[in-house]
Write a protein that holds these residues in place. Structure first.
Motif, short mmCIF file in Angstrom:
data_model
loop_
_atom_site.label_atom_id
_atom_site.label_comp_id
_atom_site.label_asym_id
_atom_site.label_seq_id
_atom_site.Cartn_x
_atom_site.Cartn_y
_atom_site.Cartn_z
N ALA A 49 0.87 -1.19 0.00
CA ALA A 49 0.00 0.00 0.00
C ALA A 49 0.90 1.23 0.00
CB ALA A 49 -0.92 0.01 1.22
N THR A 50 0.41 2.27 -0.64
CA THR A 50 1.15 3.53 -0.69
C THR A 50 0.28 4.64 -0.12
OG1 THR A 50 2.29 2.79 -2.66
CG2 THR A 50 2.38 5.13 -2.20
N ILE A 51 0.84 5.40 0.80
CA ILE A 51 0.12 6.54 1.38
C ILE A 51 0.58 7.78 0.62
CG2 ILE A 51 -0.25 7.90 3.48
CD1 ILE A 51 1.01 4.76 4.44
N ASN A 52 -0.36 8.46 0.01
CA ASN A 52 -0.01 9.63 -0.81
C ASN A 52 -0.36 10.92 -0.09
OD1 ASN A 52 -0.77 7.28 -2.68
ND2 ASN A 52 0.42 8.63 -3.99
N PHE A 53 0.50 11.90 -0.29
CA PHE A 53 0.26 13.24 0.25
C PHE A 53 0.06 14.21 -0.91
CE2 PHE A 53 3.25 11.09 3.20
CZ PHE A 53 2.38 10.95 4.26
N ASN A 80 6.20 12.64 -2.28
CA ASN A 80 4.80 12.79 -1.89
C ASN A 80 4.13 11.48 -1.51
OD1 ASN A 80 5.18 15.48 -2.55
ND2 ASN A 80 3.10 15.67 -3.34
N SER A 81 4.93 10.46 -1.24
CA SER A 81 4.30 9.20 -0.84
C SER A 81 5.21 8.39 0.07
CB SER A 81 3.94 8.38 -2.08
OG SER A 81 5.12 8.00 -2.76
N VAL A 82 4.58 7.51 0.83
CA VAL A 82 5.30 6.57 1.69
C VAL A 82 4.73 5.19 1.39
CG1 VAL A 82 5.58 5.78 4.08
CG2 VAL A 82 5.81 8.21 3.54
N PHE A 109 -2.66 14.72 3.74
CA PHE A 109 -3.02 13.38 3.29
C PHE A 109 -3.90 13.47 2.06
CE2 PHE A 109 -6.16 9.83 3.65
CZ PHE A 109 -5.29 8.79 3.38
N GLN A 110 -3.58 12.62 1.07
CA GLN A 110 -4.40 12.59 -0.15
C GLN A 110 -5.21 11.30 -0.21
OE1 GLN A 110 -2.24 12.11 -3.83
NE2 GLN A 110 -3.71 13.40 -4.91
N GLY A 111 -4.54 10.17 -0.05
CA GLY A 111 -5.26 8.91 -0.16
C GLY A 111 -4.29 7.75 -0.10
N ILE A 112 -4.85 6.56 -0.21
CA ILE A 112 -4.05 5.35 -0.17
C ILE A 112 -4.21 4.64 -1.50
CG2 ILE A 112 -3.80 3.09 0.95
CD1 ILE A 112 -4.93 4.64 3.47
N THR A 113 -3.11 4.21 -2.05
CA THR A 113 -3.13 3.47 -3.30
C THR A 113 -2.73 2.04 -2.99
OG1 THR A 113 -2.29 5.46 -4.35
CG2 THR A 113 -2.28 3.46 -5.68
N THR A 114 -3.59 1.07 -3.39
CA THR A 114 -3.21 -0.33 -3.22
C THR A 114 -3.89 -1.16 -4.30
OG1 THR A 114 -3.23 -2.25 -1.75
CG2 THR A 114 -5.06 -0.72 -1.51
C1 LIG Z 1 0.64 7.62 -4.95
O1 LIG Z 1 2.06 7.56 -5.04
C2 LIG Z 1 2.53 6.51 -5.88
C3 LIG Z 1 4.04 6.48 -5.72
O2 LIG Z 1 4.60 7.75 -5.93
C4 LIG Z 1 2.05 6.76 -7.30
O3 LIG Z 1 2.47 5.69 -8.11
C5 LIG Z 1 0.54 6.85 -7.31
O4 LIG Z 1 0.09 7.18 -8.59
C6 LIG Z 1 0.06 7.89 -6.33
N1 LIG Z 1 -1.38 7.87 -6.25
C7 LIG Z 1 -2.10 8.94 -6.37
C8 LIG Z 1 -3.58 8.76 -6.26
O5 LIG Z 1 -1.62 10.06 -6.57
#
Ligand SMILES: *[C@@H]1O[C@H](CO)[C@@H](O)[C@H](O)[C@H]1NC(C)=O
Ligand SMILES: *[C@@H]1O[C@H](CO)[C@@H](O)[C@H](O)[C@H]1NC(C)=O
Ligand SMILES: *[C@@H]1O[C@H](CO)[C@@H](O)[C@H](O)[C@H]1NC(C)=O
Ligand SMILES: *[C@@H]1O[C@H](CO)[C@@H](O)[C@H](O)[C@H]1NC(C)=O
Length: 358
Positions: A49-53, A80-82, A109-114
Motif C-alpha cells: 500500500a502507498t500513502i499519498n500526500f 509525496n508518498s510513503v 493526506f491525499q489517499g491510499i493506493t493499493t
Molecule cells: C501515490 O504515489 C505513488 C508512488 O509515488 C504513485 O504511483 C501513485 O500514482 C500515487 N497515487 C495517487 C492517487 O496520486
C-alpha cells in the motif's frame, strides 16, 4: 436497477476513505497532519500500500509500523508518498504517525493506493488528550546531549504520552508545541508575542486559526493530561559575555495558579465527564536557577492550589520528579531522552489506571 448499482458503486468508492482512520487531532476539511503523532491507521489485504500526500511542506519525520512490528523511521519525507514496501500476500495493518512537530513542517493526506482492498480499522474506545510543550512533543528526545534539535530527533510516538496511551490501549492526541506556556512562552531577549498554549489548543490543525476546533463527540477524551509551566518558569538568559541575567521577572505563582484554574475550566466546559491529570515538570528542579527559586516545589504547590480551587474529584495531581539530568537520560537542550519518557510513563500509567480502572 440502475439506481441500485449506482448506489453500490458509490459505496465501494467511499469504503477506502472511511476505512482510513486519522490518528490524533486532524482537521477532516484539510486532511493536514500537523500535531506531533498525528497520522493514520488502516488495514488492507494485498502485498503493498502507498500513502499519498497532496502537499509536503518543510521537514517531516514519520514513524511507520506495519502489522504491529518494528517501527520504520523516516527521518525526512522526501517525496509525496510513503510505501509499505512489498509484503507477503495477506491481511496487514498500517500505522503511520508524525514524529516531528508542526513548526518543522506538515503533510497533507491525499489517499491510499493499493492493488488490494482496504478494510476497516477499529478505533479504541479509550481516548487521552495530552496538552503540553516541548516535553510532550518529544523535542530532542532521540538526540545525544549536547545536540541541536531537528525534526528527525523529535519523537512523538516515543513520548511519555504515547507510551502511556499504548500501555492503556487508548487512542491519543498530543496537542503540544515547543516553547509554549500556560501564561507566557519560553523566555526570549525581547517580549514574545506569539500565542500561548491555551490559545493554540483551540485550533483544529496546529496551523489553523484559533477557535477552529469543533470538539467532535467521537473524539471526546475520557482523560486529559496537562503538562504546562516549564516555559512559564523560565526567566534567565545568557548575555554576549556569558553572564546570565533576568530577561523578565520570575513567574508569579499566583498568576500561574489562576491561569491554570481558568484553563482547566475551559477544557472542562468541552469535556465535562473527563478526568484531568495535571503534572509537574521533570525539567524544573529546586536547585536551578537557585534554591531560592525552588521551581519544582513552587510549581507543584501552585498546581495543587489550583486543584483545590477547582474542587472536583476528577482533577488529579501527578508529580514527575526532577529528571536525573545525567547525560545518558537527556536529549537536546536537556530535554527528556527515551529513558526519562519511560520513567514518566511509569508514573502516569498507574495514576490513570487507579482512577479510571483501565
Ligand atoms: C501515490 O504515489 C505513488 C508512488 O509515488 C504513485 O504511483 C501513485 O500514482 C500515487 N497515487 C495517487 C492517487 O496520486
Ligand atoms: C511563590 O514562589 C516563591 C519563589 O519564587 C516562593 O518563595 C513562594 O513561597 C511561592 N508562593 C506560593 C504561594 O507558592
Ligand atoms: C466543593 O464542592 C462540594 C460539592 O461537590 C461542595 O459541597 C463544597 O462546598 C465545595 N467546596 C468549596 C470550597 O467550594
Ligand atoms: C504497563 O505499565 C505497567 C506499569 O508501568 C507495567 O507494569 C506493564 O508491564 C505495562 N504493560 C505493557 C503492556 O506495556
Amino acid at each position: 436497477m440502475l439506481e441500485f448499482s449506482a448506489l453500490i458503486l458509490a459505496l465501494s468508492l467511499l469504503t477506502p476513505i472511511q476505512a482510513t482512520r486519522f490518528l490524533g487531532r486532524v482537521n477532516p476539511a484539510t486532511k493536514q497532519l500537523t500535531w506531533p503523532s498525528d497520522g493514520l491507521a488502516f488495514n488492507f489485504v494485498g502485498t503493498q500500500a502507498t500513502i499519498n500526500f497532496s502537499a509536503v511542506s518543510g521537514t517531516n519525520s514519520l514513524s511507520l509500523v506495519i502489522d504491529n512490528g518494528t517501527q520504520v523511521v523516516i527521518p525526512n519525507v522526501a517525496s509525496n508518498s510513503v510505501s509499505t514496501g512489498t509484503l507477503k500476500q495477506g491481511s496487514h495493518s498500517v500505522v503511520l504517525r508524525r514524529r516531528s512537530e508542526a513548526s518543522f513542517g506538515t503533510l497533507t493526506f491525499q489517499g491510499i493506493t493499493t492493488a488490494g482492498t482496504i478494510g476497516p480499522d477499529v478505533a479504541p474506545s479509550r481516548r487521552i488528550e495530552f496538552i503540553g510543550d516541548s516535553i510532550t512533543v518529544g523535542y530532542g528526545e532521540d538526540g545525544t546531549y549536547p545536540c541541536t534539535n531537528t525534526a528527525a530527533l523529535e519523537d512523538g510516538p516515543a513520548t511519555y504520552g504515547a507510551l502511556t496511551a499504548g500501555n492503556l490501549s487508548a487512542d491519543y492526541s498530543l496537542i503540544a508545541w515547543s516553547g509554549r506556556g500556560l501564561t507566557r512562552n519560553y523566555v526570549t531577549p525581547t517580549t514574545d508575542t506569539s500565542p500561548i498554549q491555551p490559545e493554540i489548543w483551540t485550533r483544529y490543525g496546529a496551523l489553523d486559526a484559533d477557535n477552529t476546533y469543533t470538539f467532535p463527540s467521537a473524539a471526546t477524551p475520557q482523560v486529559v493530561v496537562i503538562n504546562l509551566g516549564t516555559n512559564d518558569y523560565s526567566y534567565l538568559l545568557t548575555d554576549a559575555s556569558g553572564n546570565s541575567y533576568a530577561a523578565r521577572p520570575p513567574l508569579n505563582n499566583v498568576t500561574y495558579e489562576q491561569a491554570y484554574v481558568k484553563f482547566v475550566q475551559t477544557v472542562q466546559s468541552h469535556y465535562p465527564q473527563a478526568n484531568f491529570f495535571l503534572t509537574s515538570s521533570p525539567l524544573l528542579s529546586d536547585g536551578y536557577p537557585s534554591t531560592a527559586d525552588a521551581q519544582h516545589t513552587n510549581q507543584a504547590n501552585a498546581i495543587k492550589a489550583a486543584i483545590a480551587q477547582l474542587n472536583s474529584s476528577k482533577i488529579h495531581f501527578v508529580d514527575f520528579p526532577s529528571q536525573p539530568g545525567t547525560q545518558d537520560t537527556i536529549g537536546c537542550d536537556y530535554h527528556p531522552g527515551p529513558a526519562e519518557h519511560q520513567a514518566m510513563a511509569a508514573i502516569l500509567i498507574p495514576a490513570i489506571r487507579n482512577v479510571l480502572g483501565w
